[in-house]
Scaffold this active site. Structure first.
Site, mmCIF file in Angstrom:
data_model
loop_
_atom_site.group_PDB
_atom_site.id
_atom_site.type_symbol
_atom_site.label_atom_id
_atom_site.label_comp_id
_atom_site.label_asym_id
_atom_site.label_seq_id
_atom_site.Cartn_x
_atom_site.Cartn_y
_atom_site.Cartn_z
ATOM 1 N N SER A 72 0.811 -1.302 -0.009
ATOM 2 C CA SER A 72 0.207 0.003 0.039
ATOM 3 C C SER A 72 0.752 1.126 -0.165
ATOM 4 O O SER A 72 1.672 1.334 0.874
ATOM 5 C CB SER A 72 -0.788 -0.057 1.317
ATOM 6 O OG SER A 72 -1.103 1.284 1.515
ATOM 7 N N GLY A 73 0.429 1.992 -0.930
ATOM 8 C CA GLY A 73 1.194 3.539 -1.037
ATOM 9 C C GLY A 73 1.087 4.144 0.461
ATOM 10 O O GLY A 73 1.805 4.882 0.777
ATOM 11 N N LEU A 74 -0.222 4.402 0.841
ATOM 12 C CA LEU A 74 -0.609 4.929 1.880
ATOM 13 C C LEU A 74 0.331 4.382 3.312
ATOM 14 O O LEU A 74 0.834 5.212 3.897
ATOM 15 C CB LEU A 74 -2.227 4.724 2.354
ATOM 16 C CG LEU A 74 -2.605 5.243 3.707
ATOM 17 C CD1 LEU A 74 -2.175 7.007 3.743
ATOM 18 C CD2 LEU A 74 -3.974 5.012 3.944
ATOM 19 N N ASP A 88 0.896 10.462 2.008
ATOM 20 C CA ASP A 88 0.698 9.761 0.780
ATOM 21 C C ASP A 88 0.458 10.492 -0.425
ATOM 22 O O ASP A 88 -0.616 10.615 -0.927
ATOM 23 C CB ASP A 88 -0.685 8.902 1.144
ATOM 24 C CG ASP A 88 -1.015 7.955 0.108
ATOM 25 O OD1 ASP A 88 -0.160 7.388 -0.901
ATOM 26 O OD2 ASP A 88 -2.154 7.373 -0.225
ATOM 27 N N ASP A 102 0.898 -0.757 -5.169
ATOM 28 C CA ASP A 102 0.083 0.207 -5.178
ATOM 29 C C ASP A 102 1.198 1.301 -5.976
ATOM 30 O O ASP A 102 1.999 1.973 -5.401
ATOM 31 C CB ASP A 102 -0.300 0.878 -4.157
ATOM 32 C CG ASP A 102 -1.067 2.116 -4.058
ATOM 33 O OD1 ASP A 102 -1.162 2.645 -5.121
ATOM 34 O OD2 ASP A 102 -1.298 2.702 -2.908
ATOM 35 N N ASP A 155 0.299 4.149 -7.490
ATOM 36 C CA ASP A 155 0.111 5.516 -7.537
ATOM 37 C C ASP A 155 -0.667 5.906 -9.038
ATOM 38 O O ASP A 155 -1.147 5.052 -9.603
ATOM 39 C CB ASP A 155 0.774 6.345 -6.874
ATOM 40 C CG ASP A 155 0.924 6.319 -5.395
ATOM 41 O OD1 ASP A 155 0.014 5.588 -4.864
ATOM 42 O OD2 ASP A 155 2.032 6.863 -4.690
ATOM 43 N N GLU A 210 -3.547 4.203 -10.849
ATOM 44 C CA GLU A 210 -4.867 5.168 -10.615
ATOM 45 C C GLU A 210 -4.960 6.115 -11.757
ATOM 46 O O GLU A 210 -3.854 6.921 -11.616
ATOM 47 C CB GLU A 210 -5.094 5.529 -9.154
ATOM 48 C CG GLU A 210 -4.122 6.391 -8.499
ATOM 49 C CD GLU A 210 -4.056 6.688 -7.138
ATOM 50 O OE1 GLU A 210 -4.009 5.461 -6.436
ATOM 51 O OE2 GLU A 210 -4.149 7.556 -6.545
ATOM 52 N N LYS A 266 0.053 12.360 -6.704
ATOM 53 C CA LYS A 266 -1.467 11.885 -6.339
ATOM 54 C C LYS A 266 -1.715 12.518 -4.607
ATOM 55 O O LYS A 266 -0.966 12.895 -3.951
ATOM 56 C CB LYS A 266 -1.219 10.263 -6.269
ATOM 57 C CG LYS A 266 -0.528 9.785 -5.543
ATOM 58 C CD LYS A 266 -0.847 9.619 -3.745
ATOM 59 C CE LYS A 266 -2.295 8.961 -3.709
ATOM 60 N NZ LYS A 266 -2.282 7.712 -3.660
ATOM 61 N N ASN A 271 -4.185 11.266 -1.658
ATOM 62 C CA ASN A 271 -4.768 10.025 -1.220
ATOM 63 C C ASN A 271 -6.329 9.993 -1.408
ATOM 64 O O ASN A 271 -7.151 11.411 -1.262
ATOM 65 C CB ASN A 271 -4.748 9.776 0.385
ATOM 66 C CG ASN A 271 -5.497 8.294 0.812
ATOM 67 O OD1 ASN A 271 -6.569 8.309 1.094
ATOM 68 N ND2 ASN A 271 -4.604 7.343 0.749
ATOM 69 N N SER A 272 -7.118 8.949 -1.745
ATOM 70 C CA SER A 272 -8.581 8.991 -2.356
ATOM 71 C C SER A 272 -9.486 9.341 -1.182
ATOM 72 O O SER A 272 -10.469 9.928 -1.352
ATOM 73 C CB SER A 272 -8.901 7.500 -2.880
ATOM 74 O OG SER A 272 -7.937 7.162 -3.809
ATOM 75 N N ARG A 319 -6.680 1.400 -11.948
ATOM 76 C CA ARG A 319 -7.728 1.918 -10.695
ATOM 77 C C ARG A 319 -8.560 2.995 -11.356
ATOM 78 O O ARG A 319 -7.906 3.820 -11.822
ATOM 79 C CB ARG A 319 -6.948 1.988 -9.482
ATOM 80 C CG ARG A 319 -7.577 2.866 -8.476
ATOM 81 C CD ARG A 319 -6.525 2.880 -7.479
ATOM 82 N NE ARG A 319 -7.064 3.740 -6.357
ATOM 83 C CZ ARG A 319 -6.471 3.753 -5.210
ATOM 84 N NH1 ARG A 319 -5.449 2.778 -4.980
ATOM 85 N NH2 ARG A 319 -6.591 4.723 -4.418
ATOM 86 N N HIS A 342 -12.659 1.833 -7.100
ATOM 87 C CA HIS A 342 -12.510 2.390 -5.952
ATOM 88 C C HIS A 342 -13.842 3.122 -5.511
ATOM 89 O O HIS A 342 -14.372 3.843 -6.320
ATOM 90 C CB HIS A 342 -11.347 3.247 -5.769
ATOM 91 C CG HIS A 342 -10.773 3.150 -4.413
ATOM 92 N ND1 HIS A 342 -11.297 2.543 -3.380
ATOM 93 C CD2 HIS A 342 -9.696 4.002 -3.815
ATOM 94 C CE1 HIS A 342 -10.473 2.491 -2.285
ATOM 95 N NE2 HIS A 342 -9.503 3.545 -2.560
#
Ligand code: SPV
Ligand code: MG
Length: 552
Positions: A62-64, A74, A101, A103, A130, A136, A138-139, A174, A205
């Site tokens: 996970s990038g986060l 992130d 991930d 990104d 994504e 990026k 974070n979503s 993504r 997502h």
């Protein structure tokens, strides 16, 4: 729109024999499997191992979480090569596939190509990118984040697929449309475009509290290619619902880093407040667990197999006597503690032995035991030093005499090369004999040594020489034992047995080391002799001490 149900045509590899199947093939099979499969977040080698240990078939890098573990946001604050470093540790530490991930791919198609190449080199099974903009966000932060242009993102997918060096490497596209507030139609439009561009799967997502929009999307999508989901916010929706709509892969995306944060925060807070481990020790992993996870058992086995065992002999230094001939100089301390240019005689010997690999020291003391001060040596006291000789002191050395060891008088000063010569001698018992200084090696001397072959000054003469007798009984000596002896484990065992026999027959108390050697020789022992000529002295009187101070 053509509907191709890939999952019906390609079955998953059974768990049996997975080791022989590449990581990338295993991830691809998970994506293509008709069953819902699960992967779990990890952010470093340790958490990766824990994910594998739990039984997961794959890891979400996970990038986060990687960012959080590195202490950054992130927001692509960690560079892609820094993330790659972490991935390399994770990949080395685990045997299950890693889906990274990626990104936004760290730039345009060209940056993404390079990332894919490097991931393949590191045995990473797949990457998810994504459709947002670099750097990026974070979503779950903000709203209406701008999306990537569809054409541009498709070009990125194509570039990645074209450059992957591992045919089973997967690219997951993504879709952030729902996150950015677009309707399902936009998400479907993008999904189709990315599928057509060659994505091996799509990740849809959502940051809604329920999985409804994900379920609707999946029904509409109808298995055109595998679907991946991340139910971080819609965790309350039963997993079964996702199985029903043919989701391929479910990612538990950040729960290890979140678990770690909570546990670390709690343990830090309590230790800070309580200043004791008493109530906490049972709440943390035992140290053995840390070593187990790190794989220390394997290292131990490999060390046994590959590592030459370094010989690290003990030294037993016999330093019990006062040295009465030194009169007032030894009023407060034994002679081994006399100073020679700022360092005691004993310390000099310990230093020389240390530079020759000796790590453990046993000093047998007697007279003024408290004055024998040398760092990091074990002291054993011969309480009867006044009535006993060196053999009795040696007998007190205990386990130090049970393995390779150097036995030395504590009052000798010598040039360190003499130690090198002794160490190099391959023999169970080896003694240093000084062939020079015939005066001190006169008949009647306790250390007078008779040898099988007299000393030859010829440099090329390497005839083996053995000790045939030593001490006052020797009429014609070949030199003088300097008080330095090396014993192998076997030699030490024989010396030990001799000391025991002498204790049993009552001869130990008054015996000298030469007495012990003579007894061994009488029993067939042939101690090896290493000849030297000078370069040492023992300190028996003030004259010796003055000389030591001149030469040392
Ligand atoms: C991550 O784990 O970094 C992800 C998933 O990208 S999420 O944070 O849920 O967007
Ligand atoms: Mg991410």
């Amino acid at each position: 729109m053509p509907v191709v149900d890939n999952k019906k045509t390609i079955r998953a590899t059974s768990a049996v024999g997975t080791a022989a199947v590449s990581k990338s093939k295993r991830l691809r099979d998970m994506l293509m499997s008709p069953d819902l499969r699960f992967i779990m977040e990890a952010h470093n080698g340790l958490s990766g191992k824990i994910v594998e240990e739990a039984g997961f078939e794959g890891i979400w890098a996970s990038g986060l979480s990687i960012s959080a573990a590195l202490g950054v946001r992130d927001s692509n604050e960690a560079s892609w090569t820094q993330v790659l470093e972490v991935l390399e540790f994770m990949s080395d530490a685990t045997t299950i596939p890693i889906l990274v991930d990626g990104d936004t791919g760290y730039g345009n198609f060209n940056n993404f190509r390079r990332l894919v190449t490097k991931l393949c080199q590191r045995d990473i099974a797949g990457v998810c990118i994504e459709d947002k903009l670099f750097p990026k966000t974070n979503s779950f932060l903000g709203s209406n984040q701008p999306l990537a242009d569809i054409e541009e993102f498709c070009g990125k997918i194509k570039a990645g697929k074209d450059c992957q060096t591992d045919p089973n490497f997967s690219i997951v596209a993504r879709i952030e449309a729902l996150i950015s507030g677009w309707p399902i139609e936009e998400a479907l439009r993008r999904a189709e475009a990315y599928h057509q561009a060659g994505a091996d799967a799509i990740l849809i997502h959502s940051k809604k509290k329920t999985g409804d929009e994900i379920l609707t999307f999946c029904r509409e999508w109808g298995n055109r290619c595998p679907v991946v989901i991340v139910p971080t916010t819609y965790y309350a929706t039963p997993t079964e619902r996702f199985r029903d709509v043919n989701v391929s892969l479910l990612i538990w995306a950040n729960h290890n880093v979140r678990a770690a944060i909570k546990a670390m925060r709690e343990i830090s807070r309590r230790l800070y407040e309580e200043q004791t481990l008493i109530t906490l020790e049972d709440e943390v992993a035992v140290l053995g667990d840390v070593f187990k996870l790190a794989g220390n058992e394997e290292l131990e086995r490999s060390e046994d197999r590959y590592l030459a065992k370094p010989k690290s002999p003990h030294a037993v230094l016999l330093a019990a006597t006062r040295g009465t001939a030194l009169a007032d100089l030894t009023k407060d301390k034994p002679k081994c503690m006399l100073d020679v240019r700022g360092t005691s005689i004993l310390q000099r010997q310990v230093d020389a032995l240390r530079t020759h690999g000796v790590r453990d020291f046993t000093v047998v003391t007697g007279y003024k035991d408290a004055a024998v001060i040398v760092a990091d040596v074990a002291k054993v006291r011969n309480a009867n030093y006044a009535e006993t000789g060196e053999a009795a002191s040696l007998a007190l050395a205990g386990t130090a005499l049970a393995s390779d060891c150097i036995v030395a008088y504590g009052d000798i000063v010598y040039r360190p090369f003499i130690l090198s010569m002794l160490m190099e001698k391959d023999a169970d018992i080896a003694v240093i004999v000084d062939a020079a200084g015939s005066g001190s090696a006169a008949a009647g001397s306790m250390d007078l040594a008779a040898c099988s072959v007299p000393f030859a000054a010829d440099y090329l003469d390497d005839t083996p020489v053995t000790l045939t007798g030593i001490g006052t009984g020797v009429s014609k000596g070949d030199g003088r034992w300097v008080g330095l002896m090396k014993l192998s484990a076997a030699g030490a065992a024989r010396v030990r047995a001799t000391l025991d026999a002498m204790a049993a027959d009552g001869t130990l108390a008054k015996a000298s080391i030469p007495d012990v050697l003579n007894r061994l020789i009488a029993a067939g022992e042939k101690p090896a002799v290493v000849y030297i000529t000078g370069n040492w002295l023992d300190v028996n009187d003030a004259f010796d001490l003055a000389q030591a101070r001149n030469v040392a």
